[in-house]
Enzyme design. Structure first.
Site: not given
Ligand code: FPP
Length: 253
Positions: A24-26, A37, A41, A69, A73, A75, A135
């Site tokens: 979380d936190g991208n 955003r 990612h 999750s 969808w 978003r 793994l």
């Molecule tokens: C949550 O951060 C992250 C996601 C919903 C996407 C996760 C995806 C990746 C890390 C990209 C690559 C993944 C793979 C498996 C190749 P958020 O967008 O909810 O962040 P925020 O809470 O700061 O808005």
């Protein structure tokens, strides 16, 4: 402490078999840099690479990553599409690396809801890596734990109606064996990044006894060092499974 020190601190005899991560936190990471955003990612992919390598290095057997999750969808379409493209490119670009690191890829979730090109790429990599013995990397995509449990209830009910099993056969082991995670052990450790203290519909049945580890680090900043630190922290905990300390030490039931 540097990454090597963090790694050396880990007791190899007391590793969790299965670690699950809510990445979380991208979005916030990108926002802090005045970017969109999806920039977060994209940078999150490097953290995925790092933890996959780190988990393999110390001998973790299963790593489940919450990549998308069912709720995601909802978003904006632009972000959803960008994430789908990112999954495809990451899967394509990482194939060589996964083979080199002996990683077996798996996926859980409502995969048929994914665009067909994502499904195809995913199936391809699952097939290519299926005989790897290191793994097991499990991607949770379009995943919702409540939905998984609901589907399992329906499937078990059908088995009862079809006289394949009786009501008396239903116990915790049977439920576990009908979940999408049936071939994996339950995670002993669940990590969530970005300072949020929620489970967000992730592996609700499977994490009953998991140790929870929360860190303020935003996912794109999460490194091998942070991963090793979480494992070390897990190893300092006493897992009692409802018993008292003396019982866990002498292994009495
Ligand atoms: C949550 O951060 C992250 C996601 C919903 C996407 C996760 C995806 C990746 C890390 C990209 C690559 C993944 C793979 C498996 C190749 P958020 O967008 O909810 O962040 P925020 O809470 O700061 O808005």
């Amino acid at each position: 402490m540097n990454t090597t020190d963090q790694k050396n601190n880990i007791d190899k005899q007391n590793l969790p078999q299965h670690v699950a991560i809510i990445m979380d936190g991208n979005g916030r990471w990108a926002k802090q840099r005045g970017n969109k955003r999806i920039f977060g990612h994209k940078n999150g992919v490097q953290s995925v690479r790092s933890v996959v390598e780190a988990a393999g290095e110390i001998g973790i057997k299963y790593l489940t990553l919450y990549a998308f999750s069912t709720e995601n969808w909802k978003r904006p379409k632009l972000e959803v599409n960008a994430l789908m493209s990112l999954f495809i490119s990451a899967v394509k670009n990482e194939t060589k690396n996964l083979m080199k690191n002996n990683v077996r890829m798996k996926a859980i979730g409502n995969l048929t809801n994914l665009p067909s090109n994502v499904q195809n790429n995913l199936n391809e990599i699952i097939n290519i890596t299926k005989n790897n013995t290191g793994l097991t990397l499990i991607l949770a995509l379009s995943y919702s734990s409540r939905q998984e449990i609901k589907d399992t209830i329906i499937n078990i009910s059908k088995e009862v109606i079809d006289n394949k099993i009786s009501i008396d056969d239903i116990n915790e082991n049977l439920v576990s064996s009908r979940l999408q995670t049936s071939e994996f052990p339950d995670p002993e450790l669940l990590i969530r990044t970005s300072g949020e203290f929620r489970i967000s519909n992730f592996l609700l049945w499977q994490i009953s006894y998991s140790e929870l580890y929360f860190t303020d680090i935003l996912w794109p900043d999460f490194t091998k060092e942070h991963f090793f630190k979480a494992i070390y922290n897990y190893q300092q905990r006493e897992r009692r499974f409802g018993k008292i300390t003396e019982q866990t030490k002498s292994n009495k039931t």
